[in-house]
Design a protein around this motif. Structure first.
Motif, mmCIF file in Angstrom:
data_model
loop_
_atom_site.group_PDB
_atom_site.id
_atom_site.type_symbol
_atom_site.label_atom_id
_atom_site.label_comp_id
_atom_site.label_asym_id
_atom_site.label_seq_id
_atom_site.Cartn_x
_atom_site.Cartn_y
_atom_site.Cartn_z
ATOM 1 N N UNK A 48 6.481 16.047 19.425
ATOM 2 C CA UNK A 48 5.525 16.792 18.474
ATOM 3 C C UNK A 48 6.489 16.124 17.359
ATOM 4 N N UNK A 49 7.956 16.244 17.796
ATOM 5 C CA UNK A 49 8.686 16.730 16.323
ATOM 6 C C UNK A 49 8.865 14.942 16.130
ATOM 7 N N UNK A 50 8.752 14.260 16.973
ATOM 8 C CA UNK A 50 9.468 12.661 16.612
ATOM 9 C C UNK A 50 8.102 12.267 15.937
ATOM 10 N N UNK B 208 0.764 -1.431 -0.013
ATOM 11 C CA UNK B 208 -0.161 -0.215 -0.225
ATOM 12 C C UNK B 208 0.845 1.554 0.202
ATOM 13 N N UNK B 209 1.251 2.195 -0.592
ATOM 14 C CA UNK B 209 2.447 2.909 -1.485
ATOM 15 C C UNK B 209 1.644 3.872 -0.878
ATOM 16 N N UNK B 210 0.823 4.002 -1.253
ATOM 17 C CA UNK B 210 -0.868 5.082 -2.065
ATOM 18 C C UNK B 210 -1.716 5.435 -0.919
ATOM 19 N N UNK B 211 -1.857 4.974 0.517
ATOM 20 C CA UNK B 211 -1.636 5.053 1.432
ATOM 21 C C UNK B 211 -0.853 6.001 2.484
ATOM 22 N N UNK B 212 0.564 5.715 2.229
ATOM 23 C CA UNK B 212 1.788 5.810 2.842
ATOM 24 C C UNK B 212 1.684 7.509 2.214
ATOM 25 N N UNK B 213 1.488 7.423 0.819
ATOM 26 C CA UNK B 213 1.433 9.022 0.274
ATOM 27 C C UNK B 213 0.869 9.774 1.056
ATOM 28 N N UNK B 214 -0.524 9.176 1.136
ATOM 29 C CA UNK B 214 -1.786 9.926 1.750
ATOM 30 C C UNK B 214 -1.972 10.372 3.229
ATOM 31 N N UNK B 215 -1.461 9.392 3.920
ATOM 32 C CA UNK B 215 -1.163 9.683 5.440
ATOM 33 C C UNK B 215 -0.398 10.437 5.487
ATOM 34 N N UNK B 216 0.968 10.359 4.941
ATOM 35 C CA UNK B 216 2.265 10.777 5.971
ATOM 36 C C UNK B 216 1.951 12.602 5.952
ATOM 37 N N UNK B 217 1.189 13.437 4.093
ATOM 38 C CA UNK B 217 1.007 14.683 4.924
ATOM 39 C C UNK B 217 0.144 15.309 6.018
ATOM 40 N N UNK B 218 -0.829 13.778 6.230
ATOM 41 C CA UNK B 218 -1.607 14.535 7.710
ATOM 42 C C UNK B 218 -1.355 14.403 8.568
ATOM 43 N N UNK B 219 -0.386 13.792 8.984
ATOM 44 C CA UNK B 219 0.256 13.928 10.216
ATOM 45 C C UNK B 219 0.569 14.416 10.390
ATOM 46 N N UNK B 220 1.807 14.730 9.792
ATOM 47 C CA UNK B 220 3.154 15.849 9.545
ATOM 48 C C UNK B 220 2.864 16.995 9.697
ATOM 49 N N UNK B 221 1.442 17.075 9.029
ATOM 50 C CA UNK B 221 0.827 18.667 9.109
ATOM 51 C C UNK B 221 0.361 19.007 10.775
ATOM 52 N N UNK B 222 -0.198 18.329 10.943
ATOM 53 C CA UNK B 222 -1.124 18.500 11.537
ATOM 54 C C UNK B 222 -0.482 18.030 13.349
ATOM 55 N N UNK B 223 0.392 17.146 13.574
ATOM 56 C CA UNK B 223 1.446 16.983 14.675
ATOM 57 C C UNK B 223 2.426 18.593 14.523
ATOM 58 N N UNK B 224 2.835 18.961 13.622
ATOM 59 C CA UNK B 224 4.210 20.033 13.701
ATOM 60 C C UNK B 224 3.766 21.045 14.186
ATOM 61 N N UNK B 225 1.960 21.480 13.400
ATOM 62 C CA UNK B 225 1.909 22.478 13.673
ATOM 63 C C UNK B 225 1.785 23.122 15.143
ATOM 64 N N UNK B 226 1.766 22.411 16.516
ATOM 65 C CA UNK B 226 1.919 22.109 17.823
ATOM 66 C C UNK B 226 3.511 22.295 18.505
ATOM 67 N N UNK B 227 4.681 23.206 17.672
ATOM 68 C CA UNK B 227 5.918 23.029 18.180
ATOM 69 C C UNK B 227 5.559 23.676 19.507
ATOM 70 N N UNK B 228 4.849 25.070 18.332
ATOM 71 C CA UNK B 228 5.227 26.415 19.470
ATOM 72 C C UNK B 228 3.637 26.024 20.540
ATOM 73 N N UNK B 229 3.473 25.642 21.190
ATOM 74 C CA UNK B 229 2.256 25.415 22.028
ATOM 75 C C UNK B 229 3.248 23.868 23.152
ATOM 76 N N UNK B 230 4.486 24.085 22.507
ATOM 77 C CA UNK B 230 4.695 22.283 23.295
ATOM 78 C C UNK B 230 5.196 23.323 24.662
ATOM 79 N N UNK B 231 4.596 22.971 26.205
ATOM 80 C CA UNK B 231 4.737 23.033 26.924
ATOM 81 C C UNK B 231 5.752 22.933 27.465
ATOM 82 N N UNK B 232 6.886 21.651 27.111
ATOM 83 C CA UNK B 232 7.858 21.828 27.532
ATOM 84 C C UNK B 232 8.658 20.930 26.794
#
Length: 374
Positions: A85-87, A54-78
């Motif tokens: 968040x980075x990992x 399922x390479x197509x699934x990886x191409x589609x799911x990866x961007x959603x996770x990356x954008x959603x999670x990395x946007x919380x870099x500034x809000x990390x309290x510790x």
């Protein structure tokens, strides 16, 4: 473009994150290493999966996770939360890159260098433009508002994901790392070259914004100069692929690394426009090898395209990132300028190794499209 743009949200915000969380340069470099391990080294595992399932699934799911999670870099309290968040965000990027690079190669037809340049330049330009958005946003509204940045990224991703074409698995069904053993020697040389180039590139991208703010520039001004540097690397990446199609990948790899060195050596010693010009020129030549490394690796080993891509983009980038904390520790003790000045000579060592590569891979002249489907 979106995935790599959000992948560069950490470094531009580092001048704000460091005082908030009490980060030393060594700790900042360690966090960069965590992200690189997740976003880069993990690509080997995702590349192996993409060559089999399922390479197509990886191409589609990866961007959603990356954008959603990395946007919380500034809000990390510790620091621990920031590392998490980075990992996790890095793993989203890692899932996307190997099958996407293999797909770009297959769609390139008889111009794989040009196709890979277009693909990688999109990512590099996203990486370059990120600071122009993230740094002013966080500087004016505050770090706590960075999760809002997920909204525009997810809108763009939602528009393109349904348009991802079908991706076929490798015909033999035996893709993966084990299929690369007959090509170990040239791939190992090329891999070391990528590690050395990545160490230099990551160190400049990570510490230049902090160096500039310590010289008195604002976070936005430092972000703009960092964006100019990364934009220049994108232009270099776009030029490198077609040049390799014409002059041969080994020649382009060696020449670009040699040409990058004098500009990178001069940059930490300069200021103002002269600094920006030297930095951008060095980045242009240094990064022009990036698409060449990927397509040359795929041509040297005409099997398991996603796995080869993960080795040349992901695993090599991650290994280069492992050294960034040591650069940060050196910079803490002796100064950022001295650290970057010393690193600027590393491309010469990489250029020397390039002379041990074959001039061309036989597969580069005879389409690999049938054997490189993923």
């Amino acid at each position: 473009m979106i995935v790599d743009g959000y992948g560069n949200i950490y470094a531009p915000l580092l001048p704000l994150l460091a005082p908030k969380l009490g980060l030393s340069l060594a700790m900042a470099g360690t966090l960069t290493m965590f992200y690189q391990m997740a976003a880069s080294v993990a690509q080997v595992g995702f590349g192996h999966i993409a060559d089999r399932w399922k390479p197509r699934l990886l191409v589609m799911a990866g961007p959603v996770v990356a954008v959603s999670v990395l946007s919380f870099v500034g809000a990390a309290p510790t620091v621990t939360a920031l590392a998490a968040v980075l990992i996790v965000g890095g793993l989203g990027a890692a899932a996307f890159h190997p099958p996407a690079a293999a797909l770009a190669n297959r769609l390139g037809g008889d111009r794989p260098g040009l196709a890979m340049s277009v693909h990688i330049t999109g990512g590099t330009l996203g990486f370059a433009l990120g600071p122009l958005l993230f740094a002013p946003f966080a500087e004016h509204l505050g770090l706590g508002w960075t999760p809002v940045l997920a909204i525009p990224g997810l809108i763009v991703v939602a528009f393109f994901l349904p348009r991802v074409p079908p991706i076929e698995l490798h015909h033999s069904g035996k893709g993966g790392v084990s299929a690369l053993r007959p090509y170990a020697r040239p791939l190992a040389i090329l891999y070391i070259i990528v590690v050395l180039r990545t160490l230099t590139s990551l160190a400049f991208a990570t510490f230049v914004p902090t160096m500039l703010t310590r010289r008195g520039l604002s976070v936005s001004e430092a972000g703009a100069i960092a964006a100019a540097y990364l934009f220049a690397t994108g232009l270099g990446g776009f030029a490198g692929g077609p040049a390799a199609d014409r002059f041969g990948p080994r020649n382009v790899i060696a020449a670009s690394l040699v040409l990058a060195t004098p500009f990178l050596v001069a940059a930490p010693l300069l200021s103002g426009w002269a600094f920006t010009a030297a930095l951008c020129a060095g980045g242009f030549f240094l990064q022009s090898t990036l698409p060449v490394n990927v397509t040359f690796g795929q041509a040297l080993a005409p099997v398991s395209a996603a796995t080869v891509s993960s080795l040349m983009m992901g695993f090599a980038w991650g290994m280069g990132g492992l050294s960034v904390p040591f650069v940060g520790a050196f910079a803490d003790r002796y100064g950022i300028e001295r650290a970057l000045f010393g690193l600027a000579f590393i491309p010469i060592a990489a250029a020397t190794l390039a002379m041990w590569l074959p001039k061309r891979a036989p597969a580069m002249a005879s389409g690999l499209r049938g054997t490189m489907d993923v």
